[in-house]
Design a protein around this motif. Sequence first.
Motif, PDB file in Angstrom:
ATOM      1  N   GLU A 338       0.834  -1.206   0.000  1.00  0.00           N
ATOM      2  CA  GLU A 338       0.000   0.000   0.000  1.00  0.00           C
ATOM      3  C   GLU A 338       0.867   1.253   0.000  1.00  0.00           C
ATOM      4  O   GLU A 338       0.573   2.230  -0.701  1.00  0.00           O
ATOM      5  CB  GLU A 338      -0.926  -0.006   1.217  1.00  0.00           C
ATOM      6  N   ARG A 339       1.948   1.217   0.765  1.00  0.00           N
ATOM      7  CA  ARG A 339       2.851   2.368   0.788  1.00  0.00           C
ATOM      8  C   ARG A 339       3.547   2.536  -0.564  1.00  0.00           C
ATOM      9  O   ARG A 339       3.660   3.656  -1.088  1.00  0.00           O
ATOM     10  CB  ARG A 339       3.898   2.190   1.888  1.00  0.00           C
ATOM     11  N   THR A 342       1.046   3.991  -3.090  1.00  0.00           N
ATOM     12  CA  THR A 342       0.801   5.419  -2.857  1.00  0.00           C
ATOM     13  C   THR A 342       1.974   6.272  -3.315  1.00  0.00           C
ATOM     14  O   THR A 342       1.794   7.289  -4.003  1.00  0.00           O
ATOM     15  CB  THR A 342       0.533   5.666  -1.356  1.00  0.00           C
ATOM     16  N   GLU A 346       2.690   9.046  -6.968  1.00  0.00           N
ATOM     17  CA  GLU A 346       3.136  10.438  -6.937  1.00  0.00           C
ATOM     18  C   GLU A 346       3.984  10.783  -8.161  1.00  0.00           C
ATOM     19  O   GLU A 346       4.129  11.961  -8.515  1.00  0.00           O
ATOM     20  CB  GLU A 346       3.953  10.704  -5.674  1.00  0.00           C
TER      21      GLU A 346
END
Length: 424
Positions: A338-339, A342, A346
């Motif tokens: 999940e990190r 995310t 970006e």
Amino acid sequence: MDRNGEGRASLGHAAAGAPTPSRTAREHIERTERFAARNYHPLPVVLSGGDGAWVTDVDGRRYLDCLAGYSALNFGHCPPRLLRCAHEQLDRLTLTSRAFYNDQLGPFAEALAGLTGKDRVLPMNSGAEAVETAIKVSRKWGYVTKGVEAGRATVLTMSGNFHGRTTTIVGFSDDPLATDDYGPFTPGFTRVPYGDIRALADAIDDTVVAVLFEPVQGEGGVVLPPPGFLRELRELCTRRDVLMVADEIQSGLARTGRTFACDHDEVVPDVYVLGKALGGGLHPVSAVAADDDVLGVITPGTHGSTFGGNPLAAAIGHEVVAMLATGEYQERARVLGERLDTRLRELVGAGVLAVRVRGLWAGVDIDPALMTGREACEGLLRRGVLAKDTHGSTVRFAPALVATEDEIDLLVDALGDVLATARG
């Protein structure tokens, strides 16, 4: 200091930029290029040690390994628990052949059958061997159980597939690098578009015995199936009396945040094909898992392997299954994934065209107008991060599941720096 703590303490050192290969490194590279067949195009780094998510080159420089042996190193380099297991077995017994029983295979087979929810397993060595085994099992099941006319069994495969490098397997690849100058190929395979349930349904006739697929196409660039496709495939295979054969060699064993990638769709295939992480990065271990009505077609003398199911492999594989049974590694892959998802998103619009993530596994499409995937990996190397490109402008990331959040950030920051430098 613990293994992950040691990694965090070295972030600045790793990110400082890789130097030109030293004389020692060049000698190793030149010797390899001179005497080893050139079936790979490695990045110019010579590794000599590994610990957790990190590796060290011959000059003592450390790198964050974000390939992890194509998911063979899910538990990291030299995991202490698996090393203890391997050392203990090395001192006792390593190889018997299947001409005799050994005291490690039974417990391993029972544990792996439990993990997969299947009746039994057939152990092999490499992933390609396991795929070949699944093909043989599917064909014999088709003749013995389904009643397909002798010599006519067909296996459906999918575009963009990667199941190994043997002659049979590359014969149903659509990658020219895999197929050019290697024919003629084994008949009995029909390829359909990945994720196209209608094309699959149309291709099934009385000769089709199995559908061989990857729930996530790793070599293809971490390509995810369309939503609902695996459930539709399961229903189709059940309705048409065809084996659903899931190649989970790269995607399985916690990489995607579940034990198997098929678990994301609550789907259970008829046959699991496993490898890579099953050997814990220490030893080649692969297996096919299925119920008695499928694997029962294999009888003494009809299939085998001198090393398949050897005591060392079985001991390591058993310990791997025990580690997976805790759920710890599946959860780490989910949270860290999940990190990673995310943070990578970006970069979309800043040199990245698209990102695909499933657990701690990502495919990142670099803008080809900016650089190739190989150039991106060379830039990452200079920043202390190891990754691998595929299909021109895509870079794959698969850090060991023992990585930390700081190390995930290091990976993404390094990629962002590579892209920013290229954009000027």
